[in-house]
Write a protein that holds these residues in place. Sequence first.
Motif, PDB file in Angstrom:
ATOM      1  N   LEU A 193       3.962  -0.346  -8.041  1.00  0.00           N
ATOM      2  CA  LEU A 193       2.994   1.364  -7.809  1.00  0.00           C
ATOM      3  C   LEU A 193       1.945   0.839  -9.107  1.00  0.00           C
ATOM      4  CD1 LEU A 193       2.614   4.336  -7.489  1.00  0.00           C
ATOM      5  CD2 LEU A 193       4.275   4.489  -8.575  1.00  0.00           C
ATOM      6  N   GLU A 194       2.390   0.319  -9.768  1.00  0.00           N
ATOM      7  CA  GLU A 194       2.124   0.757 -10.575  1.00  0.00           C
ATOM      8  C   GLU A 194       1.666  -0.880 -11.618  1.00  0.00           C
ATOM      9  OE1 GLU A 194      -0.438   0.255 -13.459  1.00  0.00           O
ATOM     10  OE2 GLU A 194      -0.597   2.174 -12.629  1.00  0.00           O
ATOM     11  N   GLN A 211       1.062  -1.321   0.012  1.00  0.00           N
ATOM     12  CA  GLN A 211       0.116  -0.267   0.206  1.00  0.00           C
ATOM     13  C   GLN A 211       0.886   1.362  -0.058  1.00  0.00           C
ATOM     14  OE1 GLN A 211      -3.391   0.031  -0.497  1.00  0.00           O
ATOM     15  NE2 GLN A 211      -3.210  -2.375  -0.417  1.00  0.00           N
ATOM     16  N   ARG A 222      -1.003   4.663  -2.283  1.00  0.00           N
ATOM     17  CA  ARG A 222      -2.136   4.282  -3.265  1.00  0.00           C
ATOM     18  C   ARG A 222      -2.469   4.668  -3.412  1.00  0.00           C
ATOM     19  NH1 ARG A 222      -1.475  -0.382  -6.375  1.00  0.00           N
ATOM     20  NH2 ARG A 222      -0.321  -2.160  -5.838  1.00  0.00           N
ATOM     21  N   PRO A 223      -3.552   5.145  -4.243  1.00  0.00           N
ATOM     22  CA  PRO A 223      -3.512   4.884  -5.490  1.00  0.00           C
ATOM     23  C   PRO A 223      -1.833   5.418  -6.008  1.00  0.00           C
ATOM     24  CG  PRO A 223      -5.301   6.166  -5.185  1.00  0.00           C
ATOM     25  CD  PRO A 223      -5.108   6.195  -3.552  1.00  0.00           C
ATOM     26  N   ARG A 224      -2.536   7.476  -6.023  1.00  0.00           N
ATOM     27  CA  ARG A 224      -1.947   8.476  -7.220  1.00  0.00           C
ATOM     28  C   ARG A 224      -1.121   8.813  -6.322  1.00  0.00           C
ATOM     29  NH1 ARG A 224      -3.513   6.554 -12.429  1.00  0.00           N
ATOM     30  NH2 ARG A 224      -5.118   5.590 -12.314  1.00  0.00           N
TER      31      ARG A 224
END
Length: 339
Positions: free
Chosen positions: A86-87, A3, A25-27
């Motif tokens: 991350l992605e 997370q 997370r998320p961005r």
Amino acid sequence: KVQSLRATVQLKMGETFVTSVRFVRPRQFSVQVTQNGKPLQSFVSDGTTYTQYDPERKEYIQQPVKQDEPIIGGYLSFAGFAAAALEPQFGQILEGFAQQNFDKVQQKGTQKVGNIPCRVVELSGQGGTMTLFLGQKDGLVYRMVFKSRDGETYEELVTAMQVNTPVPSTAFAFKPPAGAQKREAPQAAGREDTTQLKGQPAPDFTLTDLEGNEVSLSSLRGKVVFLDFWATWCPLCKASLPHTQAFSQHEKAKSGDLVVLAVNAQEEPDTVRKFVQENGYSFRVLLDREGSVLSAYRVQGIPTFVLIDREGKVSQVWVGFAPGTEKQMEEAVQKMLGN
């Protein structure tokens, strides 16, 4: 599930860079790149606004963060394998690379990276050899050594890692340094990134080279065209440019059947000329001073490479420069040339 993460990653790709990675997370993320202690690039998202800052030029661009699109950009390459946490889509890109290039897996025992006990796994195949040091407790990559078939080596080493620990929101706040100037960001105009252009007619353009001569893509119809979008300040561009130079020395390039164009991203001609001369490059450089071609090609991160076929359609796109990218590009170019 990861997370949040804090990591310091050392990247060796001819030159050595150190990246400080933070994300929640998320961005929300922060990717700070240095070389010999000197800041090179800063990429920050507070979840709403994405900022890219160039310390040398004291310029920054800002763009809104789109909530319904994956976080994909050249900056993720600086985060190494940490970017996969991350992605997820970046993780899929790495997985696809592994599946394409390696067909043999061997367990090589255990070894510590710093004070972290790791399983050592070796992947080998047509792409070369990749050795992964995976944390025994968390399965994360703490070290990676990739050796290509032609002898080049790329290495990632995690020197610090904290997972699922609090990261203050201030880590993702960008405050313009004194004297910093904001620059307009290229607009993506309806498409997510350059990869969406595959199979489509390549956007036409006319740009001037370092000698003041105009070059139009439309005039190159019937030839294979290789575009490299780059900048002098970009570490991954510096790592990839020798391969662009090699393409420019290909026998088909010398005969004119292959056209190699290095499209510089909005830098001053004198800056570009000095860099090219100091590095002994002879490929043709085009100056995209206003960023119009970057915009037309939906370039979201550099380096970005575009291969255009003889009919003027985009055949292949590569965003960023990871282990094995040069091999993929070489094979695609050779196939298109009919070799």
